[in-house]
Write a protein that holds these residues in place. Structure first.
Motif, PDB file in Angstrom:
ATOM      1  N   GLY A   1     -33.246 -13.201  40.421  1.00  0.00           N
ATOM      2  CA  GLY A   1     -32.538 -12.719  41.750  1.00  0.00           C
ATOM      3  C   GLY A   1     -33.131 -11.455  42.205  1.00  0.00           C
ATOM      4  N   ASP A   2     -33.282 -11.512  43.649  1.00  0.00           N
ATOM      5  CA  ASP A   2     -34.148 -10.666  44.461  1.00  0.00           C
ATOM      6  C   ASP A   2     -33.154 -10.155  45.576  1.00  0.00           C
ATOM      7  OD1 ASP A   2     -35.980  -9.097  45.617  1.00  0.00           O
ATOM      8  OD2 ASP A   2     -37.496 -10.291  45.488  1.00  0.00           O
TER       9      ASP A   2
ATOM     10  N   THR B   1     -34.021  -6.448  41.547  1.00  0.00           N
ATOM     11  CA  THR B   1     -34.440  -7.943  40.844  1.00  0.00           C
ATOM     12  C   THR B   1     -33.891  -7.669  39.329  1.00  0.00           C
ATOM     13  OG1 THR B   1     -36.554  -6.809  39.963  1.00  0.00           O
ATOM     14  CG2 THR B   1     -36.397  -7.811  42.130  1.00  0.00           C
ATOM     15  N   VAL B   2     -33.415  -8.974  39.021  1.00  0.00           N
ATOM     16  CA  VAL B   2     -32.965  -9.396  37.797  1.00  0.00           C
ATOM     17  C   VAL B   2     -33.461 -10.664  37.368  1.00  0.00           C
ATOM     18  CG1 VAL B   2     -30.672  -8.186  38.220  1.00  0.00           C
ATOM     19  CG2 VAL B   2     -31.098 -10.589  38.967  1.00  0.00           C
ATOM     20  N   MET B   3     -33.618 -10.979  36.022  1.00  0.00           N
ATOM     21  CA  MET B   3     -34.323 -12.158  35.462  1.00  0.00           C
ATOM     22  C   MET B   3     -33.482 -12.411  33.891  1.00  0.00           C
ATOM     23  SD  MET B   3     -36.221 -12.434  32.284  1.00  0.00           S
ATOM     24  CE  MET B   3     -37.237 -10.997  32.327  1.00  0.00           C
ATOM     25  N   ASP B   4     -33.347 -13.571  33.653  1.00  0.00           N
ATOM     26  CA  ASP B   4     -32.852 -13.850  32.364  1.00  0.00           C
ATOM     27  C   ASP B   4     -33.500 -15.362  31.964  1.00  0.00           C
ATOM     28  OD1 ASP B   4     -30.464 -13.921  30.292  1.00  0.00           O
ATOM     29  OD2 ASP B   4     -30.661 -16.042  30.878  1.00  0.00           O
TER      30      ASP B   4
ATOM     31  N   VAL C   1     -33.936  -6.190  34.453  1.00  0.00           N
ATOM     32  CA  VAL C   1     -33.450  -5.506  35.499  1.00  0.00           C
ATOM     33  C   VAL C   1     -34.202  -4.555  36.132  1.00  0.00           C
ATOM     34  CG1 VAL C   1     -32.068  -4.100  34.431  1.00  0.00           C
ATOM     35  CG2 VAL C   1     -31.183  -4.868  36.636  1.00  0.00           C
ATOM     36  N   ALA C   2     -34.482  -4.501  37.466  1.00  0.00           N
ATOM     37  CA  ALA C   2     -35.381  -3.193  37.921  1.00  0.00           C
ATOM     38  C   ALA C   2     -34.702  -2.791  39.261  1.00  0.00           C
ATOM     39  CB  ALA C   2     -36.869  -3.869  38.095  1.00  0.00           C
ATOM     40  N   PRO C   3     -34.044  -1.882  39.564  1.00  0.00           N
ATOM     41  CA  PRO C   3     -33.669  -1.530  40.930  1.00  0.00           C
ATOM     42  C   PRO C   3     -34.318  -0.458  41.305  1.00  0.00           C
ATOM     43  CG  PRO C   3     -32.478  -0.221  38.827  1.00  0.00           C
ATOM     44  CD  PRO C   3     -33.434  -1.311  38.351  1.00  0.00           C
TER      45      PRO C   3
END
Length: 678
Positions: free
Chosen positions: A156-157, A171-174, A192-194
């Motif tokens: 997600g972005d 941005t998130v990732m799984d 996760v990267a805010p």
């Protein structure tokens, strides 16, 4: 008009190369060094979820297999290992983890020694991941992928403007996946990267970012070498212990970046970063021989060979506190234009690693032809080594680009480093410390006959201190710093009305006191060890027509071990260095919504050891993709990797006849992706 999410306009930046500021690697047509970039378009089209996978697009880069304290991303560039040359937004990223691309806009590679700008460790180049930054326009995008072997990936972005000059982005990732034809292997990670940016498009800018990634994998330690080559067995054979082996990492990186423009021509930037990398590697690997048995004699039938399993397991943490301050300005003096960049870098690193008793004699051997990947080894693991490394660095540098009229530039740079390091081993009581001080010069002449062409001749150096990676053997105390120097002649030319670019370079690198394990004892360094690598590189990147894009690169390396304490290695080829590597990728857009693409990577034979007694064969692997934009919001994509189901090896580890392995690549893999942009 192309949909925004199906094509990227080929603007000026796409054709430019790489330069550095205090916070990131950017682009410049006139840089006097070979460069390459994997942009966000290529990352999406090829469905590249790992930085290490993306680097296969760049000839001259080969992957290294992990062992003991060396895990995570590990590559060789132009025949030289560069484990400490990964950067994130222009600041060092030393962690032993597999870098995911979920928060990556592009990956820039600067080839050749870069110590004048980046300091220690940048022996044959720098790999820099450029993060996604907050925007002043709203963004919400979700991407979901699924495929064979229980492949799942979701990202997600989301970007939210907070004011006319501020925005936040997260941005998130799984991801969870196994590997086709590699039974038992499984990878699991999330991230996760805010990021918060203030003062966007104003003279004063402030950015706060945090990056977190966790891994929990059943790792792959590959197939053993038999008679000088990876054993000719089923690709699915798994020689480790699936019920026991785990590689876990926990990466946390926090960065504050400040920038201010003075009078439009001077920029001050400062990046402050703290990073903590935790890791636990509980692994077993194939081992030919134990305390009670010798490796099989050459020519032994496969049916008579049993493979032992050793356990080079470890756990620990590495941390980094670093501050980089840069001042860049442009001015004229005596009718000559100068673009001057100077900076100060301060850093502290710490490493605390527990290595565990190797249970090689506690695990029963398994047949080479039919391995049994399950056994309950004795628990808990018993620590038998606790090494602590400390390092602090003070660096000053200045680089001046001097324009003598519109056609000639001269670059001159100098960096001074003082690296104080210490090492202690709790169990043995060994401890020592040392200070390495070195100066790294760089110089280049650039000729620009017109705006579309640029040619250069450059000289650069790089040095690595003795305790560069903070995980060393006590014998390393007496080592000299690794040094190298490179001459390079190259150029770039825009073609097809600026839609594409040709590039090429010749280089000559000599390395002194290189780091490589002794074939008789992998815990110590082989001394002395000098290398000589020469090569040529050619590339094309851009649009042949408005709808046909081509990216192709070729590298030829000629390498030799010029000095070594092992007479059997003298004048032999450097390990894990293919003499020829070619990468080709092309996409065609038959319509506004539809894109088809494909390409291949070809890599020649590589030797695995310094005595050139073992190696892995050449290979060619084909990949393909097709995407269709249903509308400006919704896109579908299919990727077919390893189209011909070729059996080949991506990375190798070899320190002797007994201890070695080669990592097979995945078989043919189909992955489908759906992305929605709100």
């Amino acid at each position: 008009m192309h949909y925004a999410d199906t094509a990227v306009a080929l603007d000026e930046d796409k054709l430019q190369s790489i330069e550095v500021t205090g916070t990131a690697i950017h682009t410049s047509q006139d840089i006097s060094q070979s460069t390459d970039t994997v942009d966000k378009k290529a990352l999406a089209e090829q469905n590249l979820s790992l930085v290490q996978d993306a680097l296969r697009n760049i000839p001259g880069i080969t992957l290294n297999a992990g062992e003991g304290g060396s895990h995570g991303d590990s590559v060789s560039l132009r025949g030289l290992s560069i484990p400490d040359s990964f950067f994130l937004d222009g600041v060092r990223d030393i962690g032993p983890y597999q870098r995911d691309t979920f928060n990556t806009d592009s990956i820039a590679v600067l080839l050749g020694p870069a110590s004048a700008l980046f300091g220690r460790g940048s022996t044959s180049g720098v790999i820099n991941s450029v993060s996604k930054q907050p925007l002043l326009t709203p963004l919400a995008a979700i991407t979901v992928s699924g495929g064979q072997i229980d492949y799942w990936r979701g990202t997600g972005d989301f970007n939210l403007p907070l004011s006319p000059t501020a925005a936040a982005r997260i941005t998130v990732m799984d991801q969870s996946n196994s590997v086709v034809e590699r039974d038992q292997v499984h990878y699991r990670r999330y991230g996760v990267a805010p990021t918060l940016s203030l003062g966007i498009d104003t003279p004063t800018r402030l950015t706060f970012s945090y990056f977190r990634e966790e891994e929990n994998n059943i790792p792959d330690y590959g197939i053993p070498f038999i008679d000088g080559a990876p054993a000719d067995v089923e690709r699915s054979n798994y020689y480790s212990l699936a019920n026991y082996d785990r590689t876990r990492t926990n990466t946390n990186i926090g960065t504050i970046r400040f920038e201010h423009d003075f009078l439009g021509e001077i920029t001050l930037s400062d990046s402050l970063r703290y990073a903590n990398y935790g890791f636990e590697y509980l692994v077993t690997g194939p081992f030919l021989g134990t305390d009670f048995a010798e490796p099989p004699a050459p020519g032994t039938p496969y049916a008579d060979i049993a493979i032992a399993r050793d356990q080079p397991s470890s756990a620990g943490t590495t941390s980094l506190l670093i501050n980089r301050t840069d001042l860049t300005g442009k001015f004229e003096w005596a009718g000559i234009t100068h673009t001057l960049t100077g900076g100060l870098e301060l850093s502290k690193e710490q490493s605390n690693v527990n290595r565990f008793q190797n249970g090689i004699n506690d695990i029963p051997p398994t047949p080479l032809l039919n391995p049994v990947p399950f056994f309950a080894p004795p628990t808990p693991l018993t620590p038998n080594s606790n090494s602590k490394g400390r390092g602090s660095d003070v660096s000053l540098y200045a680089v001046d680009s001097i324009a003598f009229g519109p056609k000639w530039d001269v670059d001159a740079g100098l960096r001074w480093d003082r690296f104080k390091s210490s090492f202690s081993e709790v169990f043995s009581g060994t401890s020592f410390e040392r200070i390495d001080t070195f100066v790294s010069p760089r110089a280049a002449v650039i000729y620009k006959p017109d705006a579309a062409q640029s040619y250069y001749f450059s000289y650069g150096t790089s040095q690595n201190p003795v305790i560069e990676y903070l995980i060393v053997a006590p014998s390393d105390q007496s080592l000299s710093p690794e040094k190298n120097n490179t001459f390079e002649l190259g150029g770039r030319a825009k073609i097809l009305s600026g839609q594409a670019r040709l590039s090429g370079a010749w280089f000559d690198t000599r390395v002194y006191d290189a780091r490589i394990s002794d074939p008789n004892d992998p815990t110590v360094q082989q001394l002395p060890f000098d290398q000589h690598v020469r090569g040529v590189e050619f590339g094309i990147d851009g649009y042949i027509t408005d709808r046909w894009e081509v990216i192709a690169n070729y590298t030829h390396l000629s390498d030799k071990i010029t000095r070594t304490g092992d007479p059997l290695s003298q004048n032999k080829y450097v390990p894990n260095t293919p003499h020829d590597a070619l990468n080709f990728w092309t996409t065609l857009e038959p319509s506004v919504a539809w894109t088809i693409g494909g390409g291949f990577t070809a890599v020649s034979h590589r030797y695995a050891d310094t005595e050139n007694t073992a190696g892995v064969p050449a290979y060619v692997v084909f990949n393909a993709m097709s995407s269709y934009a249903v509308n400006q919001h919704f896109k579908l994509q299919l990727n077919l990797n390893n189209v011909t189901d070729n059996a080949y090896f991506t990375s190798i580890y070899f320190v002797g006849i007994a201890e070695n392995h080669a990592l097979p690549a995945s078989g043919r893999t189909l992955i489908g992706t759906a992305s929605y942009r709100f």
